[in-house]
Design a protein around this motif. Structure first.
Motif, PDB file in Angstrom:
ATOM      1  N   ARG A   1       0.834  -1.206   0.000  1.00 17.30           N
ATOM      2  CA  ARG A   1       0.000   0.000   0.000  1.00 17.30           C
ATOM      3  C   ARG A   1       0.872   1.261   0.000  1.00 17.30           C
ATOM      4  NH1 ARG A   1      -2.146   0.806   5.635  1.00 17.30           N
ATOM      5  NH2 ARG A   1       0.018   1.538   5.810  1.00 17.30           N
TER       6      ARG A   1
ATOM      7  N   LYS B   1     -10.482  -2.735   4.055  1.00 15.14           N
ATOM      8  CA  LYS B   1     -11.025  -1.563   4.754  1.00 15.14           C
ATOM      9  C   LYS B   1     -10.225  -1.260   6.021  1.00 15.14           C
ATOM     10  CE  LYS B   1     -15.142   0.198   7.024  1.00 15.14           C
ATOM     11  NZ  LYS B   1     -16.503  -0.079   7.479  1.00 15.14           N
TER      12      LYS B   1
ATOM     13  N   HIS C   1      -6.811   0.142   4.900  1.00 16.88           N
ATOM     14  CA  HIS C   1      -6.810   1.171   3.850  1.00 16.88           C
ATOM     15  C   HIS C   1      -5.954   0.735   2.655  1.00 16.88           C
ATOM     16  CE1 HIS C   1      -8.723   3.594   6.900  1.00 16.88           C
ATOM     17  NE2 HIS C   1      -7.704   3.344   7.707  1.00 16.88           N
TER      18      HIS C   1
ATOM     19  N   ASN D   1      -4.947  -0.217  -1.130  1.00 20.97           N
ATOM     20  CA  ASN D   1      -5.270   0.505  -2.360  1.00 20.97           C
ATOM     21  C   ASN D   1      -4.942  -0.299  -3.623  1.00 20.97           C
ATOM     22  OD1 ASN D   1      -2.513   0.562  -2.047  1.00 20.97           O
ATOM     23  ND2 ASN D   1      -2.344   2.789  -1.926  1.00 20.97           N
TER      24      ASN D   1
END
Length: 186
Positions: free
Chosen positions: A73, A102, A105, A107
């Motif tokens: 990430r 979630k 976080h 991506n």
């Protein structure tokens, strides 16, 4: 006794045909599966355009797997600039992947390989699945995994060839190592 031996031989032959280890220089297995957002993710959509980093990890929401995912990430911008896409693959079901994404976080796409079929195509060792319970935002969730893959990482080049394979992955250094490899081999 003969029937048992014949059945055992047939079973081992059929397993061997489904679980073939791929190595650097081999054509990458073709695969598509459900992503954390419920869409179908297809490797063919990226061939000819990007490097594809495929990392297999044992289980969402566990220590090493969380460190590995968060490192990817944190390097997403640099990986994108190196013309690569990253996908994390585990035996977790879609709901577990959604919670993992979630909570941390994340991506990039997380792909579900609940029956271990993609891992088998790459020759990644599998163990039985399981269930772990995690608390997220004050709620308790059971994360269900159909299969548990070993932590292995591959890079597929734009022509669909395996150009990198790591079977001894350090979860905290994996993203740095693949980024360095891609930059040095672009």
């Amino acid at each position: 006794m003969k029937r048992f031996l014949i059945a055992s031989l047939l079973l081992s032959l059929s397993f061997a045909s489904f679980s073939q280890e791929v190595n650097v220089g081999d054509k990458a297995p073709v695969f598509s599966t459900l992503a954390d957002d419920g869409s179908t993710w297809n490797a063919d959509d990226y061939l000819g355009d990007k490097f594809i980093v495929v990392y297999f990890y044992p289980a969402a929401m566990t220590g090493g797997c969380t460190k590995q995912a968060c490192a990817y990430r944190d390097l997403k911008t640099e990986i994108d600039e190196a013309n690569a896409v990253v996908v994390g693959i585990s035996g977790d079901n879609i709901e577990g992947l959604q919670l993992f994404k979630k909570a941390n976080h994340l991506n990039f796409p997380l792909l579900s390989d609940a029956n271990g079929e993609i891992a088998k195509k790459f020759g990644v060792p599998l163990r039985d699945g399981g269930t772990i319970t995690r608390e997220i935002d004050g709620h308790s969730f059971d994360l269900v995994r159909g299969a548990t893959a070993s932590r292995w990482t591959f890079i597929i080049d734009k022509n669909g060839t395996i150009v990198y394979k790591n079977t001894d992955v350090d979860a905290t250094k994996d993203s740095d190592e693949i980024l360095k490899f891609i930059k040095n081999n672009s």
